[in-house]
Design an enzyme around this catalytic site. Structure first.
Site, short mmCIF file in Angstrom:
data_model
loop_
_atom_site.label_atom_id
_atom_site.label_comp_id
_atom_site.label_asym_id
_atom_site.label_seq_id
_atom_site.Cartn_x
_atom_site.Cartn_y
_atom_site.Cartn_z
N CYS A 122 7.09 -0.64 6.17
CA CYS A 122 6.60 0.62 5.60
C CYS A 122 7.61 1.12 4.58
CB CYS A 122 6.44 1.64 6.74
SG CYS A 122 5.84 3.24 6.20
N LEU A 123 7.13 1.55 3.43
CA LEU A 123 8.05 2.04 2.40
C LEU A 123 8.77 3.31 2.84
CD1 LEU A 123 5.93 1.46 -0.85
CD2 LEU A 123 7.90 0.13 -0.06
N GLN A 144 3.05 9.93 1.83
CA GLN A 144 4.35 9.32 1.54
C GLN A 144 4.95 9.87 0.25
OE1 GLN A 144 2.68 5.17 2.34
NE2 GLN A 144 4.79 4.93 3.03
N HIS A 182 -2.93 0.34 8.22
CA HIS A 182 -1.62 1.00 8.10
C HIS A 182 -1.73 2.28 7.26
CE1 HIS A 182 2.93 0.72 7.61
NE2 HIS A 182 2.60 1.57 6.67
N GLU A 183 -2.42 2.16 6.12
CA GLU A 183 -2.49 3.31 5.21
C GLU A 183 -3.39 4.42 5.77
OE1 GLU A 183 -0.28 3.32 3.07
OE2 GLU A 183 0.17 1.19 3.18
N GLY A 235 0.83 -1.19 0.00
CA GLY A 235 0.00 0.00 0.00
C GLY A 235 0.87 1.24 0.00
N HIS A 248 -1.49 6.47 8.10
CA HIS A 248 -0.64 7.48 7.42
C HIS A 248 -1.40 8.78 7.21
CE1 HIS A 248 3.26 5.79 6.49
NE2 HIS A 248 2.75 4.70 5.93
ZN LIG Z 1 3.69 2.96 5.58
#
Ligand SMILES: [Zn+2]
Length: 182
Positions: free
Chosen positions: A89-90, A51, A131-132, A46, A135
């Site tokens: 997480c990216l 981000q 998770h998203e 995701g 963010h």
């Molecule tokens: Zn993340």
């Protein structure tokens, strides 16, 4: 090429709550495209707009070969069941830690045309959606780790080769997980 650079831990945009999308226009379509292509390029499950440095409530997902997006998501939980497992997480590349999440989620939101949509997720999809959505509230999965694991995570981040900033303050979860999502 619409793959965009991903903001890394330490960037204040990751700690800023995003604004609801008001205009379902060409800009939004471009944002969803950028998010999708950047997510696929990096093999993420995701990716949320902050981000990419964009403060709007939009994320994309790619779980079990289902690729999609959600605008202005609102999370609901049909039951109390939890799951525990590795999460990454990216924006915190290469690091994975066990993170407790709800097992089932029902998310309501909109697609990029402004049509209302409902996303029912379990397991990995439920984890991704939580998770998203975090963010979009300026919350990182680090905030959801137990104290011991969070300490270990911060240590590993400090040692990570991508990390070059001043260590920002980690928000110790202001609420319990249950409190935040209840
Ligand atoms: Zn993340």
């Amino acid at each position: 090429m619409t793959v965009q650079p991903i903001r890394l831990f330490g960037d204040p945009v990751l700690r800023t709550a995003a604004d609801p999308v008001v205009d379902f226009d060409k800009e939004l379509r471009r944002l969803v495209k950028d998010l999708t292509e950047t997510m696929l390029e990096h093999g993420g499950a995701g990716l949320a707009a902050p981000q990419l440095g964009v403060g709007l409530r939009v994320f994309t997902f790619d779980v079990d070969d289902v690729v999609g997006h959600l605008v202005n998501p609102e999370l609901g939980f049909p039951d109390e069941e939890e799951q525990d497992g590795p999460e990454g997480c990216l924006s915190i590349p290469g690091l994975y830690f066990d993170c407790k999440r709800r097992m089932n989620v029902v998310a309501r939101g909109f697609n990029l045309h402004g049509d209302p949509v409902r996303l029912v997720g379990t397991g990995m999809m439920a984890r991704c959606v939580q998770h998203e959505t975090d963010h979009l509230d300026g919350v990182l999965f680090l905030d959801r780790l137990d104290k011991q694991t969070r300490k270990q995570a911060m240590k590993e981040i400090r040692q990570a080769d991508w990390y070059d900033g001043v260590m920002p303050t980690i928000k110790a979860s202001p609420h319990s997980v249950r409190g935040l999502i209840g």
